[in-house]
Design a protein around this motif. Structure first.
Motif, PDB file in Angstrom:
ATOM      1  N   TYR A  83       3.235 -12.387 -80.735  1.00  0.00           N
ATOM      2  CA  TYR A  83       3.939 -11.431 -79.886  1.00  0.00           C
ATOM      3  C   TYR A  83       2.965 -10.804 -78.904  1.00  0.00           C
ATOM      4  O   TYR A  83       1.769 -10.709 -79.192  1.00  0.00           O
ATOM      5  CB  TYR A  83       4.558 -10.321 -80.753  1.00  0.00           C
ATOM      6  N   PRO A  84       3.473 -10.353 -77.742  1.00  0.00           N
ATOM      7  CA  PRO A  84       2.596  -9.607 -76.840  1.00  0.00           C
ATOM      8  C   PRO A  84       2.008  -8.415 -77.598  1.00  0.00           C
ATOM      9  O   PRO A  84       2.672  -7.845 -78.466  1.00  0.00           O
ATOM     10  CB  PRO A  84       3.544  -9.139 -75.733  1.00  0.00           C
ATOM     11  N   ASN A  85       0.776  -8.032 -77.264  1.00  0.00           N
ATOM     12  CA  ASN A  85       0.061  -7.016 -78.027  1.00  0.00           C
ATOM     13  C   ASN A  85       0.816  -5.698 -78.206  1.00  0.00           C
ATOM     14  O   ASN A  85       0.903  -5.169 -79.315  1.00  0.00           O
ATOM     15  CB  ASN A  85      -1.304  -6.769 -77.384  1.00  0.00           C
ATOM     16  N   THR A  86       1.392  -5.161 -77.120  1.00  0.00           N
ATOM     17  CA  THR A  86       2.076  -3.867 -77.237  1.00  0.00           C
ATOM     18  C   THR A  86       3.284  -3.967 -78.162  1.00  0.00           C
ATOM     19  O   THR A  86       3.653  -2.998 -78.820  1.00  0.00           O
ATOM     20  CB  THR A  86       2.524  -3.315 -75.864  1.00  0.00           C
ATOM     21  N   LEU A  87       3.900  -5.151 -78.232  1.00  0.00           N
ATOM     22  CA  LEU A  87       5.031  -5.347 -79.133  1.00  0.00           C
ATOM     23  C   LEU A  87       4.534  -5.401 -80.578  1.00  0.00           C
ATOM     24  O   LEU A  87       5.123  -4.786 -81.471  1.00  0.00           O
ATOM     25  CB  LEU A  87       5.776  -6.637 -78.755  1.00  0.00           C
ATOM     26  N   VAL A 108       1.950  -3.894 -81.721  1.00  0.00           N
ATOM     27  CA  VAL A 108       1.601  -2.521 -82.099  1.00  0.00           C
ATOM     28  C   VAL A 108       2.850  -1.759 -82.517  1.00  0.00           C
ATOM     29  O   VAL A 108       2.862  -1.075 -83.541  1.00  0.00           O
ATOM     30  CB  VAL A 108       0.885  -1.783 -80.933  1.00  0.00           C
ATOM     31  N   LEU A 109       3.928  -1.907 -81.755  1.00  0.00           N
ATOM     32  CA  LEU A 109       5.164  -1.192 -82.064  1.00  0.00           C
ATOM     33  C   LEU A 109       5.756  -1.660 -83.405  1.00  0.00           C
ATOM     34  O   LEU A 109       6.200  -0.856 -84.222  1.00  0.00           O
ATOM     35  CB  LEU A 109       6.184  -1.356 -80.928  1.00  0.00           C
ATOM     36  N   ILE A 111       6.231  -4.385 -71.530  1.00  0.00           N
ATOM     37  CA  ILE A 111       6.805  -5.694 -71.852  1.00  0.00           C
ATOM     38  C   ILE A 111       7.960  -6.012 -70.914  1.00  0.00           C
ATOM     39  O   ILE A 111       8.891  -5.236 -70.760  1.00  0.00           O
ATOM     40  CB  ILE A 111       7.213  -5.768 -73.336  1.00  0.00           C
ATOM     41  N   GLU A 168       3.662  -9.544 -71.379  1.00  0.00           N
ATOM     42  CA  GLU A 168       3.036  -8.394 -70.724  1.00  0.00           C
ATOM     43  C   GLU A 168       2.666  -8.733 -69.282  1.00  0.00           C
ATOM     44  O   GLU A 168       2.262  -7.865 -68.522  1.00  0.00           O
ATOM     45  CB  GLU A 168       1.799  -7.949 -71.499  1.00  0.00           C
TER      46      GLU A 168
END
Lengths: 199, 199
Positions: free
Chosen positions: A4-8, A10-11, B55, B66
């Motif tokens: 998954y994309p990093n910010t996702l 993290v969430l 995102i 991203e």
């Protein structure tokens, strides 16, 4: 995970750190956040910070409050001479829902639990003693949960308070209203028989 | 409810609006947030806004990313002539985990569902047609879920793409690896027999 994309990621991790939320649920919740519009997401994030910023413990009863003194302790119509002792804030709200009780509360924020290394100093017992010392308390109602830790806590506190000479009571045990004797456990039935009242 | 401080009520309401989170769970989660320290709560709130802000959808395959172009579409080592069509971003991550597939993806963000009034214009079908028109695609693998709506969607898209003359395939049906025939449903067994391969 890494897919998954990093910010996702993290969430998902943040949701998964909440109690009772597993990995799959955390993914579902994170994906749901992405489908919110910007304002909804902002409202959700703000609600977290607002609650964290504004909610403190009442200086008297230790219940959750937006003010230094909670509305119940600040009320003129509540009887300050009766204190109902509960383990968690949600218990106050449960009792308030019955609209029956007119005294005040004391929230311990926990119960004594040797297994989890929670001793008398870890819950708000001293604050209760201070209240008893400073006010004219006539009755303490122990309303911790009817399980082993709740009972132990109630017993421990009632022994501490005994020297003060006020009335100390415990919530009645018995069969729940609307329940069925067939499905009531023996321990409850025993207590219900012991506590039988004349009609 | 009205028994909880207002900001706590708001937070409970926000949690309860998430899918699969009931009233009781929402209360539990909100109380948990109050037990976090300030930094943890801030990290949680920030994670929501960061995910929402950072995102977006890949301009080519519509997967979550991203960047404007996702790492898979941007990669030199992926075969752009094979497109695997899935309904949700999480399906991409499921297939990636197998480390087997070397082509690219197309995420529909939904399936056709007359019952829920989701028609061809509501999911990313036109974007797939545009990719087929603009590139040299040799194979489309339909990897929507093996349920009624997934099948219908796969069939609909494969008919649309037929005139372009490329190979259109569907994921194989059969008994799951490590499963037990005794507990395999008839429909799956029928498909597994139809699709039997020589050993």
């Amino acid at each position: 995970m890494g897919f998954y994309p990093n910010t996702l990621d993290v969430l998902i991790e943040k949701f998964a750190s909440l109690p009772g939320i597993g990995k799959k649920s955390a993914q579902r919740l994170a994906f749901y956040v992405l489908t919110m519009n910007y304002e909804e997401a902002e409202n959700f994030a703000n609600a977290i910070m607002q609650a964290k910023r504004n909610i403190r413990r009442c200086k008297i009863c230790q219940n959750l409050s937006e003010d230094d003194i909670c509305p119940i302790c600040a009320s003129d119509t509540r009887d300050k001479e009766i204190i109902c002792v509960v383990s968690e804030p949600k218990d106050v709200f449960s009792i308030e829902k019955s609209h029956e009780y007119k005294g005040v509360y004391h929230v311990l924020h926990g119960v004594l639990s040797p297994a989890n290394r929670i001793g008398p100093g870890d819950i708000k017992i001293q604050e209760l003693i201070d209240r008893v010392n400073n006010g004219s308390v006539k009755e303490i109602i122990m309303a911790t949960n009817p399980d082993t830790e709740g009972e132990t806590t109630a017993l421990y506190i009632s022994r501490l308070l005994k020297p003060y000479g006020m009335k100390i009571t415990r919530l009645a045990y018995g069969v729940p209203v609307g329940s069925n004797l067939e499905f009531t456990d023996e321990a409850t039935l025993t207590r219900a028989l012991e506590g039988r009242i004349e009609i």
